[in-house]
Enzyme design. Structure first.
Site, PDB file in Angstrom:
ATOM      1  N   GLU A  35       1.011  -1.159  -0.227  1.00 33.07           N
ATOM      2  CA  GLU A  35      -0.445   0.023  -0.389  1.00 33.07           C
ATOM      3  C   GLU A  35       0.809   0.604  -0.205  1.00 33.07           C
ATOM      4  O   GLU A  35       2.161   1.002   1.016  1.00 33.07           O
ATOM      5  CB  GLU A  35      -1.177   0.298   1.390  1.00 33.07           C
ATOM      6  CG  GLU A  35      -2.138   0.562   0.922  1.00 33.07           C
ATOM      7  CD  GLU A  35      -3.121  -0.370  -0.295  1.00 33.07           C
ATOM      8  OE1 GLU A  35      -2.503   0.276  -1.099  1.00 33.07           O
ATOM      9  OE2 GLU A  35      -3.644  -1.491   0.047  1.00 33.07           O
ATOM     10  N   HIS A  36       0.899   1.857  -0.867  1.00 30.00           N
ATOM     11  CA  HIS A  36       1.468   3.505  -1.514  1.00 30.00           C
ATOM     12  C   HIS A  36       2.924   3.457  -1.498  1.00 30.00           C
ATOM     13  O   HIS A  36       4.201   3.859  -1.015  1.00 30.00           O
ATOM     14  CB  HIS A  36       1.072   4.327   0.436  1.00 30.00           C
ATOM     15  CG  HIS A  36      -0.455   5.594  -0.035  1.00 30.00           C
ATOM     16  ND1 HIS A  36      -0.947   5.810   0.266  1.00 30.00           N
ATOM     17  CD2 HIS A  36      -1.087   3.893   0.720  1.00 30.00           C
ATOM     18  CE1 HIS A  36      -1.575   6.447   0.519  1.00 30.00           C
ATOM     19  NE2 HIS A  36      -2.157   5.500   1.447  1.00 30.00           N
ATOM     20  N   ASP A  38       3.152   2.207  -4.990  1.00 28.29           N
ATOM     21  CA  ASP A  38       2.943   2.227  -6.651  1.00 28.29           C
ATOM     22  C   ASP A  38       4.086   3.495  -6.629  1.00 28.29           C
ATOM     23  O   ASP A  38       4.814   3.424  -7.939  1.00 28.29           O
ATOM     24  CB  ASP A  38       2.154   1.563  -6.851  1.00 28.29           C
ATOM     25  CG  ASP A  38       0.779   3.060  -6.442  1.00 28.29           C
ATOM     26  OD1 ASP A  38       1.256   4.187  -5.605  1.00 28.29           O
ATOM     27  OD2 ASP A  38      -0.147   2.594  -7.095  1.00 28.29           O
ATOM     28  N   SER A 128     -13.117   1.621  -8.136  1.00 31.52           N
ATOM     29  CA  SER A 128     -14.684   2.254  -8.651  1.00 31.52           C
ATOM     30  C   SER A 128     -13.974   3.167 -10.005  1.00 31.52           C
ATOM     31  O   SER A 128     -14.556   2.681 -11.295  1.00 31.52           O
ATOM     32  CB  SER A 128     -15.460   2.078  -8.078  1.00 31.52           C
ATOM     33  OG  SER A 128     -15.357   4.013  -7.446  1.00 31.52           O
ATOM     34  N   SER A 129     -13.742   4.465  -9.918  1.00 35.65           N
ATOM     35  CA  SER A 129     -12.885   5.181 -10.884  1.00 35.65           C
ATOM     36  C   SER A 129     -12.015   4.411 -11.283  1.00 35.65           C
ATOM     37  O   SER A 129     -12.108   4.141 -12.751  1.00 35.65           O
ATOM     38  CB  SER A 129     -11.768   6.418 -10.246  1.00 35.65           C
ATOM     39  OG  SER A 129     -12.654   6.791  -8.557  1.00 35.65           O
ATOM     40  N   ASP A 173      -4.431   0.764  -9.806  1.00 34.11           N
ATOM     41  CA  ASP A 173      -5.539   0.500 -10.128  1.00 34.11           C
ATOM     42  C   ASP A 173      -5.531   0.242 -11.435  1.00 34.11           C
ATOM     43  O   ASP A 173      -6.194  -0.770 -11.578  1.00 34.11           O
ATOM     44  CB  ASP A 173      -5.999   1.488  -9.632  1.00 34.11           C
ATOM     45  CG  ASP A 173      -6.345   1.877  -8.031  1.00 34.11           C
ATOM     46  OD1 ASP A 173      -5.652   1.320  -6.956  1.00 34.11           O
ATOM     47  OD2 ASP A 173      -6.097   3.086  -7.700  1.00 34.11           O
ATOM     48  N   TYR A 223      -4.015  12.358  -0.100  1.00 35.12           N
ATOM     49  CA  TYR A 223      -3.256  11.386  -0.279  1.00 35.12           C
ATOM     50  C   TYR A 223      -1.993  12.347  -0.895  1.00 35.12           C
ATOM     51  O   TYR A 223      -0.579  11.635  -1.108  1.00 35.12           O
ATOM     52  CB  TYR A 223      -4.376  10.511  -1.762  1.00 35.12           C
ATOM     53  CG  TYR A 223      -3.352   9.440  -3.089  1.00 35.12           C
ATOM     54  CD1 TYR A 223      -3.424   8.618  -2.141  1.00 35.12           C
ATOM     55  CD2 TYR A 223      -2.965   9.936  -3.147  1.00 35.12           C
ATOM     56  CE1 TYR A 223      -2.633   7.590  -3.138  1.00 35.12           C
ATOM     57  CE2 TYR A 223      -1.883   9.370  -4.362  1.00 35.12           C
ATOM     58  CZ  TYR A 223      -1.663   7.740  -3.795  1.00 35.12           C
ATOM     59  OH  TYR A 223      -1.461   7.052  -5.028  1.00 35.12           O
TER      60      TYR A 223
HETATM   61  C1  GLA Z   1      -4.816   4.661  -4.811  1.00 38.01           C
HETATM   62  C2  GLA Z   1      -4.057   5.021  -5.415  1.00 38.01           C
HETATM   63  C3  GLA Z   1      -3.086   3.827  -6.261  1.00 38.01           C
HETATM   64  C4  GLA Z   1      -2.085   3.453  -4.520  1.00 38.01           C
HETATM   65  C5  GLA Z   1      -2.961   3.910  -3.306  1.00 38.01           C
HETATM   66  C6  GLA Z   1      -2.373   3.093  -2.055  1.00 38.01           C
HETATM   67  O1  GLA Z   1      -5.825   3.450  -4.778  1.00 38.01           O
HETATM   68  O2  GLA Z   1      -5.115   4.902  -6.439  1.00 38.01           O
HETATM   69  O3  GLA Z   1      -2.711   4.314  -6.805  1.00 38.01           O
HETATM   70  O4  GLA Z   1      -1.425   4.373  -4.238  1.00 38.01           O
HETATM   71  O5  GLA Z   1      -4.365   4.540  -3.713  1.00 38.01           O
HETATM   72  O6  GLA Z   1      -1.603   2.113  -2.398  1.00 38.01           O
END
Ligand code: GLA
Length: 391
Positions: A35-36, A38, A128-129, A173, A223
Site C-alpha cells: 500500500e502506497h 506504487d 471504482s474510478s 489500480d 493523498y
Molecule cells: C489509490 C491509488 C493507488 C495507490 C493506492 C494506495 O488507490 O490510486 O495508485 O497509491 O491508493 O496503495
C-alpha cells in the site's frame, strides 16, 4: 452475466431507442498487500474483483459524449472537442479524461451514447474510478477499432488521474483493472512494470473484504500530501548520499535507517513504511507460494500497523474494524486496503468460519461505531474486456 447484459441492452433501448454497438466491463480491485508503494516505484499485489463497471455504448456521428449513469440516474452530455471538468457530474470527468488523453496520443475519436452501471462500492478503496476509466478506454477501443497495449492503457489511465484530475496516484489500480486474470493476484513491480500472476488458491481460506461504509473525506489532498512527504524523504536521501535517485525505490531500508537523524521525522516515517512494505510484499509472495498461511496473515497485520503508525492513513473506523476482525475466530490477518482515510479492509479468514466471521464483525462494528458495515467476497477475476458485440 447474461442477466446484466440483458439489463443493459434493455436500458439502452429504453433511453436511446436503439440497440448498443457493444457492452464492455472493467473490474474494481482489492489490494492484498503493497500500500502506497506504487508511486514510489515499489511492489504491489492486487487482485481484480468480480464487481466492476459495465458500459453499453454506440458510436455517434458527431463529437458528443452523451452518457447516462444508472446508479445515480443522471444524464450528462459533453463535447470531445471541448475537454473540461464537470463539477455537477464528476463521473463524467473520467470519460472526458480518457478521451482527452486518447486524442492527445493521436487517436481520432467520434462521440458516443452510453449507459453506465457499476457494482463496485464507490469511494471505498476498491477502485471504482479506475474501473470506470478502464471500461471507458475499452469502449473507445471497441468503437474506434483500435487496440492499445495493456501497459500503455494503464499508463493512460494514470495520466487521467495525474494530469486531468490532479491526483498524484500511482499505476496499480488501472494496471490491475486492465490486466487482472481469473484466479490470480498480480505481483507488479511498479518500476519496470513487469508482473507475475500469483495463483490465489489458499486451501481452506478466503479473503473477505469489509467495508466501513465511512465516507473518505479529504482523500485527494491527504493523498497528495503523502506523495510530497515521500518526495521530501527522497530529497534528503539524495542529498546525504550524493545520489540522484528518482523514487524511494532507489534506496535501501539500511540507507534510510543510517540517516534517520538527518531527516524530517515525518518524512522518515513515511519512507520507513514504504521500504518495509516493499519487503512485506516480497515476503508475502514467498509465503503464498509456500502455502504458509500464518505468515500471510501476519504480514497483513504488520502492513496495517505500519499504515496506522508510520504512514498514518487509517481512521478510527478502519482501526476499529481491523481490531475486531483480528479477535474473531478463524481470522488470520486483517488490514486496511486502498488509499485509506476510510473505505475497506481485507481479511484472510478460514473458509469454515467466514459466515460467523462476517456476522460477528458487522455486529460488533455496529455496536462500537453506530455504522452499518458490509462484506464482499470475490473470486479473483479478469481485467477489462468486451462482453458483447451487437451485429
Ligand atoms: C489509490 C491509488 C493507488 C495507490 C493506492 C494506495 O488507490 O490510486 O495508485 O497509491 O491508493 O496503495
Amino acid at each position: 452475466m447474461g442477466e446484466i447484459l440483458k439489463y443493459l441492452e434493455q436500458q439502452f433501448y429504453h433511453i436511446f431507442n436503439t440497440t448498443p454497438d457493444v457492452i464492455v466491463k472493467a473490474p474494481g480491485r482489492v489490494n492484498i498487500i503493497g500500500e502506497h508503494t506504487d508511486y514510489n516505484h515499489g511492489y504491489v499485489l492486487p487482485m481484480a474483483l468480480e464487481q466492476g463497471t459495465y458500459i453499453a455504448g454506440k458510436k455517434r456521428d458527431d463529437s458528443h459524449l452523451n452518457f447516462y449513469a444508472l446508479n445515480t440516474n443522471r444524464q450528462s452530455i459533453a463535447d470531445l472537442n471541448y475537454p473540461s471538468r464537470n463539477p455537477i457530474d464528476p463521473w463524467m470527468d473520467y470519460i472526458m479524461g480518457v478521451s482527452y488523453e486518447l486524442r492527445k496520443s493521436g487517436y481520432k475519436l467520434s462521440g458516443m451514447d452510453g449507459i453506465i452501471v457499476g457494482d463496485v462500492p464507490m469511494a471505498c478503496g476498491l477502485s471504482s474510478s479506475a474501473s470506470l476509466e478502464m471500461a471507458v478506454l475499452k469502449l473507445f477501443e471497441a468503437l474506434g477499432n483500435f487496440i492499445i497495449d495493456d501497459v500503455e492503457s494503464a499508463k493512460l489511465g494514470q495520466r487521467v488521474e495525474n494530469e486531468f484530475l490532479g491526483l498524484k496516484s500511482g499505476i496499480m489500480d488501472q494496471f490491475i483493472s486492465r490486466c487482472g486474470k481469473e484466479g490470480h493476484a498480480l505481483f507488479l513491480d511498479c518500476r519496470s512494470l513487469e508482473y507475475e500472476l500469483i495463483p490465489i488458491d489458499i486451501p481452506e481460506h478466503t479473503f473477505v473484504i469489509a467495508n466501513t461504509n465511512c465516507p473518505r473525506g479529504l482523500t485527494g489532498s491527504k493523498y497528495n500530501e503523502r506523495v510530497l512527504e515521500c518526495n521530501d524523504a527522497l530529497n534528503t536521501l539524495n542529498f546525504v548520499f550524493k545520489k540522484s535517485g528518482t523514487h524511494l525505490r532507489d534506496f535501501t531500508l539500511q540507507e534510510l535507517i543510517e540517516i534517520k537523524d538527518k531527516m524530517n521525522p515525518i518524512s522518515f516515517k513515511r519512507a520507513y513504511h514504504v521500504l518495509t512494505e516493499n519487503n512485506r510484499v516480497l515476503s508475502c509472495i514467498e509465503a503464498l507460494k509456500q502455502g504458509n498461511i500464518k505468515k500471510v496473515g501476519d504480514l497483513l497485520n504488520e502492513s496495517d500497523y505500519s499504515l496506522q503508525k508510520d504512514y498514518e492513513v487509517t481512521n478510527r473506523e478502519l482501526e476499529v474494524m481491523t481490531d475486531i476482525a483480528r479477535n474473531i475466530e478463524g481470522c488470520k490477518g486483517s488490514r486496511m486496503t486502498g488509499a485509506g482515510f476510510g473505505g475497506c479492509t481485507i481479511n484472510l479468514v478460514e473458509t469454515k468460519y467466514v459466515e460467523s466471521f462476517i456476522h460477528k464483525l458487522i455486529d460488533k462494528y455496529n455496536n462500537i461505531t453506530g455504522r452499518n458495515g458490509s462484506c464482499i467476497i470475490s473470486y479473483p477475476s479478469e481485467g477489462a474486456k468486451i462482453l458483447k458485440i451487437f451485429s
